[in-house]
Design a protein around this motif. Structure first.
Motif, PDB file in Angstrom:
ATOM      1  N   THR A 217       0.851  -1.192   0.000  1.00 42.69           N
ATOM      2  CA  THR A 217       0.000   0.000   0.000  1.00 42.69           C
ATOM      3  C   THR A 217       0.881   1.235   0.000  1.00 42.69           C
ATOM      4  N   HIS A 218       0.809   2.021  -1.062  1.00 39.05           N
ATOM      5  CA  HIS A 218       1.638   3.221  -1.130  1.00 39.05           C
ATOM      6  C   HIS A 218       1.279   4.203  -0.020  1.00 39.05           C
ATOM      7  N   SER A 219      -0.011   4.405   0.199  1.00 38.00           N
ATOM      8  CA  SER A 219      -0.448   5.395   1.185  1.00 38.00           C
ATOM      9  C   SER A 219      -0.220   4.931   2.616  1.00 38.00           C
ATOM     10  N   GLY A 220      -0.125   3.622   2.824  1.00 36.06           N
ATOM     11  CA  GLY A 220       0.015   3.090   4.174  1.00 36.06           C
ATOM     12  C   GLY A 220      -1.269   3.136   4.970  1.00 36.06           C
ATOM     13  N   SER A 221      -2.386   3.490   4.326  1.00 36.71           N
ATOM     14  CA  SER A 221      -3.644   3.630   5.061  1.00 36.71           C
ATOM     15  C   SER A 221      -4.824   2.980   4.341  1.00 36.71           C
ATOM     16  N   THR A 222      -4.552   2.070   3.410  1.00 32.07           N
ATOM     17  CA  THR A 222      -5.625   1.392   2.685  1.00 32.07           C
ATOM     18  C   THR A 222      -6.250   0.327   3.583  1.00 32.07           C
ATOM     19  N   GLY A 223      -7.490   0.581   4.025  1.00 32.26           N
ATOM     20  CA  GLY A 223      -8.135  -0.309   4.983  1.00 32.26           C
ATOM     21  C   GLY A 223      -8.283  -1.735   4.489  1.00 32.26           C
ATOM     22  N   ASP A 224      -8.573  -1.914   3.186  1.00 29.50           N
ATOM     23  CA  ASP A 224      -8.769  -3.248   2.635  1.00 29.50           C
ATOM     24  C   ASP A 224      -7.476  -4.060   2.628  1.00 29.50           C
ATOM     25  N   VAL A 225      -6.357  -3.411   2.769  1.00 34.41           N
ATOM     26  CA  VAL A 225      -5.064  -4.094   2.842  1.00 34.41           C
ATOM     27  C   VAL A 225      -4.613  -4.240   4.299  1.00 34.41           C
ATOM     28  N   ILE A 226      -4.876  -3.225   5.097  1.00 32.67           N
ATOM     29  CA  ILE A 226      -4.439  -3.255   6.493  1.00 32.67           C
ATOM     30  C   ILE A 226      -5.218  -4.289   7.303  1.00 32.67           C
TER      31      ILE A 226
END
Length: 321
Positions: A217-226
């Motif tokens: 995740t580039h943004s570090g804040s993608t909920g579907d990945v976190i």
């Protein structure tokens, strides 16, 4: 349904003997300073951004300034200057000044790349090619300069010994997740990519110790990945984050963080384009590292896959009339 990031979870651990204190990480080399600024500036406060961007734009001039002088030049406080230096990886302002002097010498040698303008809507295609090529080279150089090889080595070791590997990514990062799993599969590792958040979570529930979960995740804040990474973390799997925001929410569930850089975002060049380039570099580094560690099994697996593909694409036998 979109998953929300939950509160920080502290993974339970069995009592162990106290570990010796870890050595403090070495400050970034002067050549990596500009890359660190480009990577971290978007996540800084406005005042810290002014300090970071000023020292990157004029390293020679700032190297001659005291902490008070730099604070005055940037319209900030001495405390902000010191905090910025520490966020960039330097113990204090004195260390940052030494790095600035080194960066200035590096630039004076003529090896520093020129900065190009953003792509304009009326740019001829030749200029578009030149600007994209420059930005891609800079992104790769910045990522390589800022990549923590100790973290990379730990991630490689975990992947090489993994019973099972899950990789999470959506959008452009999902394509990178597929690239990583395809590479790992070709050397005989059990890996699968998940871009569907529901399937990602239901698979993460089955992970255990000796399994590995990778979040991209580039943004570090993608909920579907976190969210699946959090589940994997809680289940005891080793977790790895490939992100352009090492201080973002994804970091709280990552055992190892691999930081990517990105070119300047513009109207015609969204972050997803340049972040993909740096993510693919990190993925290639992981793959080569794992292939090296598992060479006795990886080499025959690669040879077998090459042979199978060559046989599939070979022209069929038979006579023609």
């Amino acid at each position: 349904m979109r998953y929300e990031v939950k509160e920080t979870f502290a993974r339970p651990a069995a009592p162990t003997a106290p570990a010796p204190p870890a050595a403090a990480p070495a400050p970034p080399a002067p050549a990596a300073l500009a890359a660190k600024v480009r990577t971290l500036a978007p996540s800084m406060t406005r005042s810290m951004q002014r300090v970071a961007e000023t020292v990157a734009a004029d390293p020679a001039g700032c190297a001659a300034l005291t902490v008070t002088g730099l604070a005055a030049r940037t319209g900030t406080s001495e405390a902000t200057v010191v905090r910025t230096a520490r966020l960039l990886g330097y113990p204090g302002y004195r260390d940052l000044r030494l790095a600035l002097a080194g960066l200035a010498a590096h630039q004076e040698s003529g090896r520093a790349p020129a900065v190009t303008a953003d792509i304009a809507v009326d740019d001829p295609l030749a200029d578009v090619v030149a600007k994209l090529a420059h930005d891609e080279r800079q992104t790769l150089a910045d990522t390589a300069a800022g990549l923590d090889t100790a973290q990379l080595g730990a991630a490689v070791a975990a992947l090489a010994a993994a019973r099972r590997i899950d990789v999470y990514g959506v959008g452009a990062s999902g394509l990178v997740a597929q690239d990583l799993t395809q590479k790992l599969l070709r050397i005989g590792l059990m890996a699968q990519a998940h871009s569907d958040p529901h399937l990602a979570v239901t698979n993460a529930v089955l992970l255990r110790a000796k399994d590995v979960a990778v979040a991209i995740t580039h943004s570090g804040s993608t909920g579907d990945v976190i969210e699946p990474l959090r589940v994997a973390f809680e289940r005891g799997a080793t977790t790895i984050a490939i992100t352009g925001r090492p201080g973002g929410p994804v970091a709280q569930y990552a055992d190892h963080i691999l930081t990517t850089s990105t070119a300047r975002e513009s109207e015609l060049r969204p972050a997803a384009m340049s972040s993909r380039t740096s993510q693919l570099l990190v993925v290639d580094c992981l793959f080569i590292g794992v292939a090296q560690r598992t060479y006795e099994t990886a080499a025959p697996a690669l040879a077998a896959s090459y042979e199978a593909l060559a046989h599939r694409h070979a022209p069929r036998g038979g006579t023609s009339r």
